[in-house]
Design an enzyme around this catalytic site. Structure first.
Site, PDB file in Angstrom:
ATOM      1  N   LEU A   1     -10.302  -1.457   0.515  1.00 55.26           N
ATOM      2  CA  LEU A   1      -9.363  -0.346   0.346  1.00 55.26           C
ATOM      3  C   LEU A   1      -8.757  -0.434  -1.045  1.00 55.26           C
ATOM      4  O   LEU A   1      -8.541  -1.536  -1.566  1.00 55.26           O
ATOM      5  CB  LEU A   1      -8.240  -0.412   1.391  1.00 55.26           C
ATOM      6  CG  LEU A   1      -8.595  -0.014   2.827  1.00 55.26           C
ATOM      7  CD1 LEU A   1      -7.491  -0.458   3.787  1.00 55.26           C
ATOM      8  CD2 LEU A   1      -8.814   1.492   2.929  1.00 55.26           C
ATOM      9  N   ASP A   2      -8.468   0.722  -1.648  1.00 61.91           N
ATOM     10  CA  ASP A   2      -7.792   0.730  -2.946  1.00 61.91           C
ATOM     11  C   ASP A   2      -6.398   0.131  -2.807  1.00 61.91           C
ATOM     12  O   ASP A   2      -5.810   0.159  -1.716  1.00 61.91           O
ATOM     13  CB  ASP A   2      -7.694   2.156  -3.487  1.00 61.91           C
ATOM     14  CG  ASP A   2      -9.045   2.714  -3.908  1.00 61.91           C
ATOM     15  OD1 ASP A   2      -9.890   1.925  -4.367  1.00 61.91           O
ATOM     16  OD2 ASP A   2      -9.247   3.937  -3.787  1.00 61.91           O
ATOM     17  N   PRO A   3      -5.833  -0.384  -3.906  1.00 61.57           N
ATOM     18  CA  PRO A   3      -4.505  -1.024  -3.829  1.00 61.57           C
ATOM     19  C   PRO A   3      -3.423  -0.147  -3.198  1.00 61.57           C
ATOM     20  O   PRO A   3      -2.582  -0.649  -2.447  1.00 61.57           O
ATOM     21  CB  PRO A   3      -4.192  -1.339  -5.297  1.00 61.57           C
ATOM     22  CG  PRO A   3      -5.533  -1.561  -5.913  1.00 61.57           C
ATOM     23  CD  PRO A   3      -6.443  -0.556  -5.244  1.00 61.57           C
TER      24      PRO A   3
END
Length: 241
Positions: free
Chosen positions: A44-46
């Site tokens: 997942l993106d930050p």
């Protein structure tokens, strides 16, 4: 820290906190249990939160390729009226619009995202073209021609209060939710970027089965009671008192 033994293996379901990278959670887990053979079923993106499927031990890391192909479900918020170069909230603002779409327009545009659609991967993505990740080209100021990919989506509008459009989407592997937000903005004529993203489900694993990802930073945290098999069953059920 738990002793690294052969018994420490299984599927660990983690709710990734906002602001953390997926790989920082994996590093925390490695430090906690001392097992280096750890994989995942999708990062997942930050800025995103939600289900991260961690695979511990050789027996389970081998399942990574299979689990990566499973459908996922997300809750998302698109911010209308502004566009960014990355299509999400971490990017540089590259456009603004004063147009305020009507509910009828929103309903018409969101209805497009049903079944198979054609989607172009964003330049700021890890998709490889000619052996190089797209974001590497993007950081050099280059825009590379990308091929359309066929993905399957099922989008449901939850709420619309300008500038925020809330939706839930079930999708196949390789779907970029920020591309959906970007395309919605283009279709509505006002632009948009993905402001919030939460993964609710990855395959058969759901958010209500996850532990708080911050627990992996606690030196005395014991992961063993939370390890599952590939079907989601707890490997070491709590004893009946």
């Amino acid at each position: 820290m738990e002793l690294a033994t052969e018994s420490i293996e299984g599927v660990l379901l983690v709710d990734k906190p906002q602001g953390r990278t997926s790989f920082s959670l994996i590093r925390s887990l490695v430090r906690l249990i001392g097992v280096k053979k750890i994989g995942h079923a999708g990062t997942l993106d930050p800025f995103a939160t939600g289900v991260m499927v961690m695979l511990i031990g050789r027996k389970f890391t081998r399942l990574s390729d299979i689990m990566l192909f499973e459908d996922k479900e997300y809750a998302a918020v698109a911010h209308l009226g502004t566009t960014t170069d990355t299509y999400d909230c971490d990017g540089k603002i590259v456009g603004r619009s004063k147009k305020v779409p009507t509910m009828d327009e929103v309903l018409t545009c969101t209805s497009y995202f049903q079944g198979e659609i054609q989607q172009v991967p964003p330049m700021f993505s890890a998709k490889k073209v000619q052996g190089k990740k797209l974001y590497e080209y993007a950081r050099q100021g280059l825009s590379i021609e990308r091929r359309f990919a066929t993905v399957t989506v099922n989008l449901r509008l939850v709420k619309y209060e300008y500038p925020r459009l809330h939706f839930v989407v079930q999708c196949s592997k390789g779907t970029y939710i920020r591309s959906i937000a970007h395309e919605l903005g283009n279709m509505l004529g006002c632009g948009a970027y993905l402001e919030e993203l939460r993964r609710l489900r990855s395959g058969s694993f759901s958010i209500d089965q996850c532990i708080d990802g911050n627990l992996l930073d606690e030196p005395e945290f014991n992961v063993s009671p939370y390890l599952r098999d590939a079907n989601g069953l707890i490997l070491q059920p709590a004893p009946v008192l």
